[in-house]
Design an enzyme around this catalytic site. Structure first.
Site, PDB file in Angstrom:
ATOM      1  N   ASP A 129      -8.085   1.302  -9.131  1.00 30.39           N
ATOM      2  CA  ASP A 129      -9.081   1.861  -8.216  1.00 30.39           C
ATOM      3  C   ASP A 129      -8.887   1.239  -6.840  1.00 30.39           C
ATOM      4  OD1 ASP A 129     -11.264   2.779  -6.837  1.00 30.39           O
ATOM      5  OD2 ASP A 129     -12.778   1.999  -8.220  1.00 30.39           O
ATOM      6  N   VAL A 130      -8.363   2.011  -5.894  1.00 32.78           N
ATOM      7  CA  VAL A 130      -8.053   1.458  -4.573  1.00 32.78           C
ATOM      8  C   VAL A 130      -9.298   1.142  -3.760  1.00 32.78           C
ATOM      9  CG1 VAL A 130      -5.796   2.561  -4.448  1.00 32.78           C
ATOM     10  CG2 VAL A 130      -7.796   3.759  -3.532  1.00 32.78           C
ATOM     11  N   TYR A 167     -18.227  11.602   5.946  1.00 35.38           N
ATOM     12  CA  TYR A 167     -16.850  12.005   5.644  1.00 35.38           C
ATOM     13  C   TYR A 167     -16.077  12.258   6.935  1.00 35.38           C
ATOM     14  CZ  TYR A 167     -13.044  14.477   3.238  1.00 35.38           C
ATOM     15  OH  TYR A 167     -11.819  14.873   2.751  1.00 35.38           O
ATOM     16  N   ARG A 185      -7.492   6.301 -10.808  1.00 35.14           N
ATOM     17  CA  ARG A 185      -8.457   5.470 -11.533  1.00 35.14           C
ATOM     18  C   ARG A 185      -8.449   5.704 -13.030  1.00 35.14           C
ATOM     19  NH1 ARG A 185     -13.954   6.809  -8.482  1.00 35.14           N
ATOM     20  NH2 ARG A 185     -13.040   8.908  -8.690  1.00 35.14           N
ATOM     21  N   ASN A 215      -3.463   8.889   0.120  1.00 33.87           N
ATOM     22  CA  ASN A 215      -4.040  10.195  -0.188  1.00 33.87           C
ATOM     23  C   ASN A 215      -5.374  10.104  -0.919  1.00 33.87           C
ATOM     24  OD1 ASN A 215      -3.906  13.237  -0.894  1.00 33.87           O
ATOM     25  ND2 ASN A 215      -3.930  12.250  -2.916  1.00 33.87           N
TER      26      ASN A 215
END
Length: 268
Positions: free
Chosen positions: A62-63, A154, A37, A89
């Site tokens: 920014d994915v 998470y 990013r 990743n």
């Protein structure tokens, strides 16, 4: 899989495991592009790779956004001419009690840790197919295998990523695209800087390069998975499967200390 001359895209490649993997794969002759990013961090990463003898290309995007994913795909195809190995990743984490976790933090983890890898993989499948001998590497987490308190979302998204990879591997079997999942344990990366959980709570951190070496070896061996943490992690996985209540009791004994140690753990 042979690494030399493979065209590799690594998301979240400006630091941590992603940067270490760029160094390892690049040193073996791969052509590498890393995305992230922040352009300043990417520039620093590119400079460090160059100092290590690895030429890499940077993609600022920014994915977690559709425009960022589009830019990542377009940038990789332009820089590399195609993608033979996609490493999903990029990741984000916010620890703490679920009831104290903001909607925006939950949605950010879902977007970057799960939605982004799925959509990037789908977008790059045509290029991966053209290679004829390609791979997708999904970097999950040891928490995907053993759900830990205060990492509820998470754990959910990383477990989802792991099962996405398992299902996709079977979907693509015999089609020239291998899928591997990596399960790092606690790793010495910028993502862990705000966590105070140490070895006394089971967070024995290893260098990012050790994880990267293991992932590279897994790729070369066409492994299905790479699990870090050694014998202790294997024992916990077995215990979680055969006697989960025993693991519940173990976590109960450290619950207060763990909550305090990770309450500020945030990297989004």
């Amino acid at each position: 899989m042979e690494i030399r001359n493979r065209r590799v895209l690594i998301t979240g490649g400006s630091s941590g495991i992603g940067l270490a993997l760029a160094q390892v794969l690049g040193s073996k002759g791969a052509h590498v592009a890393i995305s992230g990013r922040q352009s300043d961090r990417l520039n620093t990463a590119i400079a460090s790779l160059s100092a290590a003898g690895v030429a890499a290309r940077a993609i600022t995007a920014d994915v977690a956004t559709q425009s960022g994913r589009d830019a990542t795909v377009a940038g990789a195809l332009e820089a590399l001419g195609g993608v033979d190995i996609l490493v999903n990743n990029a990741g984000g984490v916010r620890a703490g009690r679920l009831e104290n976790t903001a909607d925006a933090e939950i949605l950010a983890m879902i977007e970057v840790d799960l939605v982004a890898p799925i959509l990037l993989t789908r977008a790059l499948l045509p290029s991966l197919r053209e290679s004829g001998d390609s791979a997708v590497v999904n970097v999950a987490s040891g928490i995907a295998l053993i759900g830990m308190p205060f990492y509820t979302t998470y754990a959910a998204v990383k477990a989802g990523l792991a099962h996405f990879g398992e299902a996709l591997r079977r979907e693509l079997a015999g089609e020239g695209i291998h899928v591997m999942t990596a399960y790092p344990g606690a790793t010495e990366t910028p993502m862990m800087r705000t966590s105070r959980a140490g070895a006394e709570l089971g967070f024995v951190r290893e260098p990012a390069l050790a994880v990267a070496d293991a992932i590279c070896a897994g790729l070369q061996e066409n492994a299905f998975e790479v699990i870090r943490g050694g014998e202790a992690r294997e024992q916990m996985i077995t215990l979680n499967r055969n006697d989960p209540a025993a693991l519940d009791r173990r976590f109960a004994g450290m619950k207060a200390a763990l909550e305090d140690a990770v309450r500020d753990h945030s990297a989004l």
